[in-house]
Design an enzyme around this catalytic site. Structure first.
Site, PDB file in Angstrom:
ATOM      1  N   LYS A   1      10.918  86.561 -63.445  1.00  0.00           N
ATOM      2  CA  LYS A   1      10.114  86.032 -64.639  1.00  0.00           C
ATOM      3  C   LYS A   1       8.538  86.330 -64.703  1.00  0.00           C
ATOM      4  O   LYS A   1       7.905  86.611 -63.759  1.00  0.00           O
ATOM      5  CB  LYS A   1      10.408  84.481 -64.961  1.00  0.00           C
TER       6      LYS A   1
ATOM      7  N   SER B   1      12.273  74.944 -68.755  1.00  0.00           N
ATOM      8  CA  SER B   1      10.818  75.245 -68.718  1.00  0.00           C
ATOM      9  C   SER B   1      10.403  76.107 -69.841  1.00  0.00           C
ATOM     10  O   SER B   1       9.605  76.141 -70.478  1.00  0.00           O
ATOM     11  CB  SER B   1      10.391  76.039 -67.362  1.00  0.00           C
TER      12      SER B   1
ATOM     13  N   HIS C   1      13.951  69.037 -62.809  1.00  0.00           N
ATOM     14  CA  HIS C   1      13.798  69.418 -61.353  1.00  0.00           C
ATOM     15  C   HIS C   1      13.413  68.342 -60.610  1.00  0.00           C
ATOM     16  O   HIS C   1      13.984  68.037 -59.376  1.00  0.00           O
ATOM     17  CB  HIS C   1      12.503  70.441 -61.273  1.00  0.00           C
TER      18      HIS C   1
ATOM     19  N   ARG D   1      23.126  73.332 -64.883  1.00  0.00           N
ATOM     20  CA  ARG D   1      23.010  72.428 -65.887  1.00  0.00           C
ATOM     21  C   ARG D   1      24.412  72.540 -66.636  1.00  0.00           C
ATOM     22  O   ARG D   1      25.445  71.989 -66.546  1.00  0.00           O
ATOM     23  CB  ARG D   1      21.924  72.773 -66.890  1.00  0.00           C
TER      24      ARG D   1
END
Ligand code: COA
Length: 165
Positions: A46, A133, A22, A95
């Site tokens: 999430k 993460s 990030h 990504r």
């Protein structure tokens, strides 16, 4: 007459926690924009490990020496937040191909909600292609060392959270 080019981009995310991937997107975003607003979402599908306040504090620590980076929590619809801030650009990192479908869905939904808010993608630096993460949290929870993959303030808090020495 041409309208002025956007100077501010909003980089939204859950950032649970912020990773060096990030940070790399923010740094590179600053090559293009004058200001990056790191917008930390309260409303996310999430179930975050870190409460919103702690995710904000960590990001503020990480970007303490970057006056061009503004860290803010937000709730509700992202496009409303972007609009209220007077911005027009949402910045996201991509990504692998696996990110594409989710990002494509989000970008199209956001565009449907507000046509003048544009999503711009930056390819993540190859160094962070396989970071996420979740994988970082899993590794630390099992006693693994993720130093170098997350900023120092994040590493300190992760260790505390999982009682790692
Ligand atoms: N390097 C390394 N990892 C990266 C990365 C990069 N450059 N970019 C993304 N990632 C990883 C993150 O680590 C994270 O991993 P995880 O899934 O294991 O947690 C994942 O990719 C994406 O997380 P993050 O970047 O924090 O963003 P997000 O996808 O959680 O953010 C919101 C989603 C907050 C933008 C979205 O839910 C939202 O806009 N919410 C507001 C409500 C709303 O408007 N909803 C409708 C939207 S269509």
């Amino acid at each position: 007459m041409e309208s002025p080019k956007p100077k501010t981009a909003v980089y939204p995310g859950t950032f649970d926690p912020l990773t060096n991937g990030h940070v790399s997107i923010v740094r590179r975003g600053l090559d293009v924009f004058d200001t990056i607003v790191l917008a930390i979402a309260k409303d996310t599908p999430k179930q975050p490990l870190f409460p919103l306040e702690e995710r904000v504090v960590m990001a503020e620590e990480v970007f303490a020496h970057f006056p061009q980076v503004v860290v803010e929590p937000f709730s509700g619809l992202l496009v409303e937040y972007v609009d209220n801030r007077g911005a027009q650009v949402v910045l996201r990192g991509l990504r692998a191909i696996s990110d594409f479908e989710y990002e494509f869905q989000m970008a199209l939904m956001n565009r449907r909600l507000k046509r003048d808010v544009h999503t711009l993608f930056m390819m993540t630096d190859y160094k962070w292609l396989f970071t996420s993460s979740s994988i970082i949290k899993e590794t630390v929870s099992l006693g693994g060392d993720v130093q170098g993959l997350v900023p120092e303030p994040v590493w300190l808090r992760l260790r505390k959270k999982y009682a790692v020495q």
